[in-house]
Write a protein that holds these residues in place. Structure first.
Motif, PDB file in Angstrom:
ATOM      1  N   ARG A 272      -6.698   0.210  13.627  1.00 28.33           N
ATOM      2  CA  ARG A 272      -6.636   1.359  12.728  1.00 28.33           C
ATOM      3  C   ARG A 272      -5.762   0.967  11.535  1.00 28.33           C
ATOM      4  NH1 ARG A 272      -8.122   6.295  15.238  1.00 28.33           N
ATOM      5  NH2 ARG A 272      -8.269   6.128  17.517  1.00 28.33           N
ATOM      6  N   LEU A 273      -6.289   1.142  10.331  1.00 30.74           N
ATOM      7  CA  LEU A 273      -5.499   0.811   9.140  1.00 30.74           C
ATOM      8  C   LEU A 273      -4.492   1.893   8.810  1.00 30.74           C
ATOM      9  CD1 LEU A 273      -8.191  -0.769   6.792  1.00 30.74           C
ATOM     10  CD2 LEU A 273      -6.586  -1.904   8.337  1.00 30.74           C
ATOM     11  N   GLY A 274      -4.797   3.122   9.183  1.00 30.38           N
ATOM     12  CA  GLY A 274      -3.885   4.236   8.966  1.00 30.38           C
ATOM     13  C   GLY A 274      -3.886   5.141  10.179  1.00 30.38           C
ATOM     14  N   ALA A 275      -2.916   6.022  10.222  1.00 33.31           N
ATOM     15  CA  ALA A 275      -2.777   6.888  11.392  1.00 33.31           C
ATOM     16  C   ALA A 275      -4.017   7.734  11.640  1.00 33.31           C
ATOM     17  CB  ALA A 275      -1.549   7.787  11.219  1.00 33.31           C
ATOM     18  N   ALA A 298     -12.156   2.112  -0.322  1.00 31.69           N
ATOM     19  CA  ALA A 298     -12.673   2.162   1.046  1.00 31.69           C
ATOM     20  C   ALA A 298     -11.678   1.617   2.065  1.00 31.69           C
ATOM     21  CB  ALA A 298     -13.977   1.376   1.141  1.00 31.69           C
ATOM     22  N   GLY A 299     -10.717   0.815   1.611  1.00 30.88           N
ATOM     23  CA  GLY A 299      -9.740   0.229   2.526  1.00 30.88           C
ATOM     24  C   GLY A 299      -9.879  -1.275   2.678  1.00 30.88           C
ATOM     25  N   LYS A 300     -10.774  -1.889   1.898  1.00 32.87           N
ATOM     26  CA  LYS A 300     -11.000  -3.336   2.027  1.00 32.87           C
ATOM     27  C   LYS A 300      -9.729  -4.136   1.735  1.00 32.87           C
ATOM     28  CE  LYS A 300     -14.138  -3.704  -1.135  1.00 32.87           C
ATOM     29  NZ  LYS A 300     -13.958  -2.362  -1.752  1.00 32.87           N
ATOM     30  N   THR A 301      -9.060  -3.786   0.643  1.00 28.34           N
ATOM     31  CA  THR A 301      -7.848  -4.524   0.265  1.00 28.34           C
ATOM     32  C   THR A 301      -6.760  -4.339   1.313  1.00 28.34           C
ATOM     33  OG1 THR A 301      -8.331  -4.453  -2.111  1.00 28.34           O
ATOM     34  CG2 THR A 301      -6.023  -4.702  -1.469  1.00 28.34           C
ATOM     35  N   ALA A 306      -3.444  -6.613   5.617  1.00 26.65           N
ATOM     36  CA  ALA A 306      -2.957  -6.530   6.997  1.00 26.65           C
ATOM     37  C   ALA A 306      -3.156  -7.853   7.725  1.00 26.65           C
ATOM     38  CB  ALA A 306      -3.654  -5.394   7.737  1.00 26.65           C
ATOM     39  N   ILE A 307      -4.305  -8.473   7.516  1.00 26.05           N
ATOM     40  CA  ILE A 307      -4.560  -9.774   8.145  1.00 26.05           C
ATOM     41  C   ILE A 307      -3.607 -10.833   7.594  1.00 26.05           C
ATOM     42  CG2 ILE A 307      -6.296 -11.587   8.474  1.00 26.05           C
ATOM     43  CD1 ILE A 307      -8.433  -9.360   8.241  1.00 26.05           C
ATOM     44  N   PHE A 308      -3.236 -10.688   6.321  1.00 22.91           N
ATOM     45  CA  PHE A 308      -2.383 -11.659   5.631  1.00 22.91           C
ATOM     46  C   PHE A 308      -0.891 -11.415   5.862  1.00 22.91           C
ATOM     47  CE2 PHE A 308      -0.687 -13.316   1.428  1.00 22.91           C
ATOM     48  CZ  PHE A 308      -0.884 -14.663   1.715  1.00 22.91           C
ATOM     49  N   GLY A 309      -0.540 -10.298   6.486  1.00 24.24           N
ATOM     50  CA  GLY A 309       0.861 -10.020   6.764  1.00 24.24           C
ATOM     51  C   GLY A 309       1.582  -9.271   5.669  1.00 24.24           C
ATOM     52  N   ALA A 310       0.859  -8.784   4.649  1.00 26.39           N
ATOM     53  CA  ALA A 310       1.496  -8.023   3.562  1.00 26.39           C
ATOM     54  C   ALA A 310       1.689  -6.562   3.938  1.00 26.39           C
ATOM     55  CB  ALA A 310       0.663  -8.130   2.288  1.00 26.39           C
ATOM     56  N   THR A 311       0.878  -6.051   4.887  1.00 26.27           N
ATOM     57  CA  THR A 311       1.035  -4.698   5.418  1.00 26.27           C
ATOM     58  C   THR A 311       0.836  -4.766   6.931  1.00 26.27           C
ATOM     59  OG1 THR A 311      -1.316  -4.158   5.130  1.00 26.27           O
ATOM     60  CG2 THR A 311       0.159  -3.628   3.299  1.00 26.27           C
ATOM     61  N   ARG A 312       0.948  -3.639   7.594  1.00 27.71           N
ATOM     62  CA  ARG A 312       0.776  -3.571   9.049  1.00 27.71           C
ATOM     63  C   ARG A 312      -0.399  -2.673   9.404  1.00 27.71           C
ATOM     64  NH1 ARG A 312       3.788  -6.961   8.366  1.00 27.71           N
ATOM     65  NH2 ARG A 312       5.891  -7.338   9.146  1.00 27.71           N
ATOM     66  N   ARG A 326      -0.196 -11.462  14.491  1.00 29.81           N
ATOM     67  CA  ARG A 326       0.445 -10.316  13.855  1.00 29.81           C
ATOM     68  C   ARG A 326       1.518 -10.853  12.901  1.00 29.81           C
ATOM     69  NH1 ARG A 326      -0.062  -4.758  16.219  1.00 29.81           N
ATOM     70  NH2 ARG A 326       0.917  -3.410  14.682  1.00 29.81           N
ATOM     71  N   PRO A 327       1.124 -11.428  11.782  1.00 29.08           N
ATOM     72  CA  PRO A 327       2.092 -12.054  10.874  1.00 29.08           C
ATOM     73  C   PRO A 327       3.058 -11.025  10.293  1.00 29.08           C
ATOM     74  CG  PRO A 327      -0.016 -11.821   9.795  1.00 29.08           C
ATOM     75  CD  PRO A 327      -0.233 -11.446  11.228  1.00 29.08           C
TER      76      PRO A 327
END
Length: 500
Positions: A272-275, A298-301, A306-312, A326-327
């Motif tokens: 889940r990208l967001g709650a 749409a949430g692509k970025t 998230a995959i790159f470790g810039a967000t969770r 989980r970088p």
């Protein structure tokens, strides 16, 4: 045809020994949309800057409604009836100011309105401008930064239309828009054409040109080399533009069985990208190129980051080649061979010209300096060697490794960014809108290069344009509202930019 609204004859511009424009000719009539087609570095941006008053031509003449046109500044151009909507919205808005103030920014700066103008009068004028571009109902007191990028672009367009221009210049107007948002813009431009406004369109998207162009003028090496009236033969136009045939091929014909047998490279489960986002699963196999397609917002970025470790991610698990992934930071991702070429190259990846290592060589080598350095000494020779190879491989038009990236065309800047993430082997390559600002010939070359180098890594390409997805991908994932909508095998699009 009646006398053109705008004409340019034998426009020339040099920067030292570099010839940016060499006798470029163009004319645009009332209600016409003339598209300027050209490869990166052909001179399109220089011509737009001259017409919009940012730079002066060295030679040649321009007319507007039959009168000599020689703007000394963008403000002078606007006052004479030429308005420009540039590709980068961020350069011409103030996100912290209200939507109303951004709509009236030109009038406030030009003295037509002031902060002392009664608020009711300013809001009435702002509502009038907003309504013209379909922004009725927005809270004019809200900060501009609360609007989507597409809505911010409409604010910029509304400002441009405020002066009732005779010539409107649109520079990559749909680069950051979804197909639905682009269609709204097309409808608006149709209305301007009906009013007799002349439009100069610069776009690398064939969808824009098919839908809007009355004519295309093909520019190569700073010259107008061909003009076509609608209906336009785009295969011929593209080949004229780049001076050669586009590469032939389809990305999917022989790989499907190999990919099915390959080991999973990236596995997402219950993510889940967001709650409040819906959970989804996603697999990408070794050697596979997967395009994640969806509209702006749409949430692509967010997924790429998230995959790159810039967000969770809010929930779920990720695995990279069978190991938990989980970088905590992008640095950790880079060390593990996970590379991200961000959507906005200047915000995420490139350096201002004043930075000492903002050369082609310095930009490409920057993420890898810790592993390249010995006893704290940066190996400049290696930097330059890697950069020279990248210049050849990616066809970067520049003078050499020491050229400043900020002084290259937008498409060549994008090539430098892509070259950076090929300077070292990747296990997972994430490309967010990699074709933004890249001409059709370069796009086909980059897609072919990505397919050639796909073995030994997984590649995720995040794009808004379905045509681009078909051009490069083995499989397409439809993404919207932060979740996977549908997954399907890619097939060459009927209007693919690869010549068939």
């Amino acid at each position: 045809m009646s006398a053109p609204v705008f004409s340019a004859h034998a426009i020339a511009k040099r920067f030292g020994a570099t010839v940016a424009l060499a006798r470029l000719d163009l004319s645009i009539g009332a209600g016409e949309v003339v598209a300027l087609m050209g490869a990166n570095g052909a001179g399109k941006s220089t011509f737009v800057k001259i017409v919009s008053g940012v730079q002066a031509a060295d030679e040649g003449a321009m007319t507007l409604d039959g009168q000599a046109y020689l703007p000394g500044s963008p403000l002078a151009a606007k006052r004479q009836g030429v308005a420009t909507v540039h590709q980068s919205v961020a350069d011409v808005v103030v996100p912290a100011l209200s939507i109303a103030d951004n709509l009236l920014l030109d009038e406030l700066c030009g003295g037509i309105a002031t902060i002392w103008t009664p608020r009711a009068r300013r809001h009435a004028r702002a509502r009038e401008l907003a309504a013209r571009v379909g922004l009725e109902g927005v809270d004019l007191d809200a900060p501009l930064g609360t609007l989507s990028l597409a809505a911010q672009q409409r604010v910029v367009l509304a400002r441009a239309l405020a002066t009732r221009p005779r010539l409107l210049i649109l520079d990559e107007p749909t680069a950051s828009l979804s197909s639905a948002e682009a269609e709204r813009l097309y409808t608006l431009i149709d209305g301007l054409r009906a009013e007799g406004v002349a439009v100069l369109l610069v776009s690398h998207r064939l969808a824009d040109l098919r839908r809007l162009a009355s004519r295309v003028a093909v520019v190569r090496d700073g010259r107008t080399v061909a003009v076509q009236d609608a209906p336009i033969d785009f295969d011929t136009a593209l080949e004229t533009m780049i001076g050669r045939r586009l590469p032939v091929g389809t990305p999917n014909t022989d790989k499907s069985e190999l990919i099915q047998r390959a080991k999973p490279a990236l596995e997402l489960r219950g993510v889940r990208l967001g709650a409040h986002s819906e959970a989804f699963d996603l697999d990408v196999r070794d050697g596979e190129i997967v395009a994640v397609v969806g509209p702006v917002g749409a949430g692509k970025t967010r997924l790429a980051q998230a995959i790159f470790g810039a967000t969770r991610v809010s929930a779920g698990t990720m695995r990279l080649y069978g190991e938990p992934w989980r970088p905590r930071t992008p640095r950790e991702a880079i060390r593990a061979g996970v590379f991200l070429a961000g959507e906005d190259r200047w915000r995420s990846s490139l350096f201002p010209d004043a930075v000492p290592f903002a050369s082609v060589a310095g930009t490409i080598g920057f993420p890898f300096l810790p592993r390249w350095s010995r006893a704290g000494v940066v190996p400049r020779a290696k930097e330059r060697d890697v950069a020279r190879e990248a210049i050849d491989t990616f066809g970067i038009r520049c003078g050499g490794p020491d050229d400043r990236v900020a002084r290259l065309s937008g498409g060549n800047q994008q090539k430098v960014l892509l070259a950076r993430w090929h300077a070292e082997p990747a296990r997972l390559l994430l490309l967010d809108e990699p074709f933004q600002g890249v001409d059709a010939g370069a796009r086909a070359d980059i897609a072919a290069m990505l397919r050639r180098r796909a073995a030994g890594r997984a590649t995720l390409v995040f794009v808004s344009d379905l045509e681009e997805a078909h051009e490069v991908a083995d499989r397409i994932v439809q993404f919207d509202r932060g979740t996977v909508e549908v997954t399907r095998e890619a097939t060459p699009a009927p209007d693919a930019l690869i010549s068939t």
